[in-house]
Write a protein that holds these residues in place. Structure first.
Motif, PDB file in Angstrom:
ATOM      1  N   ALA A 170       9.561   9.833  -4.754  1.00  0.00           N
ATOM      2  CA  ALA A 170      10.701   8.915  -4.794  1.00  0.00           C
ATOM      3  C   ALA A 170      11.098   8.549  -3.366  1.00  0.00           C
ATOM      4  O   ALA A 170      10.906   9.332  -2.429  1.00  0.00           O
ATOM      5  N   LEU A 171      11.663   7.363  -3.205  1.00  0.00           N
ATOM      6  CA  LEU A 171      12.053   6.897  -1.868  1.00  0.00           C
ATOM      7  C   LEU A 171      13.093   7.786  -1.200  1.00  0.00           C
ATOM      8  O   LEU A 171      13.175   7.833   0.026  1.00  0.00           O
ATOM      9  N   ASN A 172      13.886   8.498  -1.973  1.00  0.00           N
ATOM     10  CA  ASN A 172      14.899   9.371  -1.375  1.00  0.00           C
ATOM     11  C   ASN A 172      14.332  10.718  -0.920  1.00  0.00           C
ATOM     12  O   ASN A 172      15.044  11.523  -0.332  1.00  0.00           O
ATOM     13  N   GLU A 173      13.066  10.969  -1.129  1.00  0.00           N
ATOM     14  CA  GLU A 173      12.401  12.184  -0.651  1.00  0.00           C
ATOM     15  C   GLU A 173      11.859  11.908   0.751  1.00  0.00           C
ATOM     16  O   GLU A 173      10.667  11.684   0.951  1.00  0.00           O
ATOM     17  N   LYS A 174      12.759  11.925   1.720  1.00  0.00           N
ATOM     18  CA  LYS A 174      12.454  11.430   3.064  1.00  0.00           C
ATOM     19  C   LYS A 174      11.263  12.117   3.726  1.00  0.00           C
ATOM     20  O   LYS A 174      10.420  11.455   4.331  1.00  0.00           O
ATOM     21  N   GLU A 175      11.173  13.410   3.649  1.00  0.00           N
ATOM     22  CA  GLU A 175      10.063  14.112   4.311  1.00  0.00           C
ATOM     23  C   GLU A 175       8.730  13.785   3.654  1.00  0.00           C
ATOM     24  O   GLU A 175       7.728  13.581   4.339  1.00  0.00           O
TER      25      GLU A 175
ATOM     26  N   LEU B  48       0.833  -1.202   0.000  1.00  0.00           N
ATOM     27  CA  LEU B  48       0.000   0.000   0.000  1.00  0.00           C
ATOM     28  C   LEU B  48       0.869   1.254   0.000  1.00  0.00           C
ATOM     29  O   LEU B  48       0.646   2.173  -0.796  1.00  0.00           O
ATOM     30  N   ILE B  49       1.851   1.283   0.877  1.00  0.00           N
ATOM     31  CA  ILE B  49       2.751   2.449   0.929  1.00  0.00           C
ATOM     32  C   ILE B  49       3.433   2.633  -0.411  1.00  0.00           C
ATOM     33  O   ILE B  49       3.497   3.744  -0.954  1.00  0.00           O
ATOM     34  N   ASN B  50       3.962   1.554  -0.977  1.00  0.00           N
ATOM     35  CA  ASN B  50       4.639   1.624  -2.275  1.00  0.00           C
ATOM     36  C   ASN B  50       3.705   2.163  -3.358  1.00  0.00           C
ATOM     37  O   ASN B  50       4.074   3.052  -4.126  1.00  0.00           O
ATOM     38  N   ALA B  51       2.479   1.639  -3.411  1.00  0.00           N
ATOM     39  CA  ALA B  51       1.518   2.081  -4.428  1.00  0.00           C
ATOM     40  C   ALA B  51       1.161   3.554  -4.251  1.00  0.00           C
ATOM     41  O   ALA B  51       1.058   4.301  -5.234  1.00  0.00           O
ATOM     42  N   GLU B  52       0.982   3.980  -3.011  1.00  0.00           N
ATOM     43  CA  GLU B  52       0.621   5.372  -2.757  1.00  0.00           C
ATOM     44  C   GLU B  52       1.782   6.323  -3.050  1.00  0.00           C
ATOM     45  O   GLU B  52       1.556   7.441  -3.526  1.00  0.00           O
ATOM     46  N   LEU B  53       3.002   5.891  -2.780  1.00  0.00           N
ATOM     47  CA  LEU B  53       4.159   6.722  -3.136  1.00  0.00           C
ATOM     48  C   LEU B  53       4.249   6.874  -4.648  1.00  0.00           C
ATOM     49  O   LEU B  53       4.481   7.977  -5.162  1.00  0.00           O
ATOM     50  N   LYS B  54       4.065   5.789  -5.364  1.00  0.00           N
ATOM     51  CA  LYS B  54       4.081   5.847  -6.837  1.00  0.00           C
ATOM     52  C   LYS B  54       2.974   6.747  -7.349  1.00  0.00           C
ATOM     53  O   LYS B  54       3.186   7.562  -8.240  1.00  0.00           O
ATOM     54  N   ARG B  55       1.790   6.561  -6.804  1.00  0.00           N
ATOM     55  CA  ARG B  55       0.631   7.346  -7.233  1.00  0.00           C
ATOM     56  C   ARG B  55       0.892   8.838  -7.048  1.00  0.00           C
ATOM     57  O   ARG B  55       0.479   9.659  -7.867  1.00  0.00           O
TER      58      ARG B  55
ATOM     59  N   VAL C 279       8.029  11.028   1.977  1.00  0.00           N
ATOM     60  CA  VAL C 279       7.746   9.632   2.308  1.00  0.00           C
ATOM     61  C   VAL C 279       7.196   9.548   3.728  1.00  0.00           C
ATOM     62  O   VAL C 279       6.176   8.895   3.975  1.00  0.00           O
ATOM     63  N   ARG C 280       7.844  10.224   4.657  1.00  0.00           N
ATOM     64  CA  ARG C 280       7.405  10.222   6.054  1.00  0.00           C
ATOM     65  C   ARG C 280       5.980  10.768   6.174  1.00  0.00           C
ATOM     66  O   ARG C 280       5.143  10.207   6.886  1.00  0.00           O
ATOM     67  N   SER C 281       5.697  11.845   5.464  1.00  0.00           N
ATOM     68  CA  SER C 281       4.364  12.442   5.509  1.00  0.00           C
ATOM     69  C   SER C 281       3.310  11.473   4.969  1.00  0.00           C
ATOM     70  O   SER C 281       2.223  11.333   5.558  1.00  0.00           O
ATOM     71  N   LYS C 282       3.615  10.798   3.875  1.00  0.00           N
ATOM     72  CA  LYS C 282       2.669   9.838   3.288  1.00  0.00           C
ATOM     73  C   LYS C 282       2.429   8.675   4.243  1.00  0.00           C
ATOM     74  O   LYS C 282       1.294   8.235   4.442  1.00  0.00           O
ATOM     75  N   ILE C 283       3.495   8.183   4.853  1.00  0.00           N
ATOM     76  CA  ILE C 283       3.362   7.076   5.804  1.00  0.00           C
ATOM     77  C   ILE C 283       2.499   7.490   6.991  1.00  0.00           C
ATOM     78  O   ILE C 283       1.639   6.724   7.431  1.00  0.00           O
ATOM     79  N   LYS C 284       2.686   8.703   7.498  1.00  0.00           N
ATOM     80  CA  LYS C 284       1.879   9.184   8.622  1.00  0.00           C
ATOM     81  C   LYS C 284       0.394   9.250   8.272  1.00  0.00           C
ATOM     82  O   LYS C 284      -0.456   9.045   9.132  1.00  0.00           O
TER      83      LYS C 284
END
Length: 152
Positions: free
Chosen positions: A78-83, A67-74, A85-90
């Motif tokens: 990119a995985l190196n965009e730490k903030e 789910l996280i992977n799909a939402e990041l792609k959507r 990625v963190r915001s999406k995970i939250k």
């Protein structure tokens, strides 16, 4: 607390698959297809459970990761965009929830289940009348996707 939902149409589409003992079995096939293809839709649905049933607890973390992977792609993150990625995970994850998902996370997983159902229906073309028939068609569909798409 948000609940897992299964499309009304999906329940009817899979009704002949007697070996699938729970609605979560159908939901799982739909989620995997939706998350794999990145397809998310919203259909009229029925709530059926608000937790991962025992048979699916071992794959809960895998589904959440997909789910996280799909939402990041959507979102084009990119995985190196730490903030980012963190915001999406939250937005998706709640460690205190029994599902480990926020209400928004459950809603997104439901959307991928709906999208997966539509993908399965389109690719199989006909309502499956036996579990072996469905498994063969589903496996061929997923193999075709993986053979023609190098990333998830």
């Amino acid at each position: 607390m948000a609940r897992f939902q299964l499309s009304n149409d999906a329940s009817k589409f899979f009704e002949n698959l007697q070996e699938l003992k729970t609605q979560f079995d159908i939901y799982y096939f739909c989620i995997v297809a939706g998350l794999t293809t990145g397809r998310a839709d919203e259909l009229p649905s029925q709530e059926f459970v608000d937790y991962f049933i025992d048979d699916y607890k071992p794959v809960k973390h895998l589904l959440i990761g997909l789910l996280i992977n799909a939402e990041l792609k959507r979102a084009g993150i990119a995985l190196n965009e730490k903030e980012a990625v963190r915001s999406k995970i939250k937005k998706l994850i709640d460690p205190s929830s029994s599902t480990l998902l926020t209400d928004a996370g459950v809603a997104r997983l439901n959307a991928y289940a709906d999208g997966g159902y539509l993908h399965i229906r389109e690719k199989l073309g006909i309502k499956p009348y036996s579990t072996p028939e469905f498994i063969v068609g589903y496996t061929e569909m997923m193999n075709f996707y993986f053979d023609n798409n190098k990333t998830l």
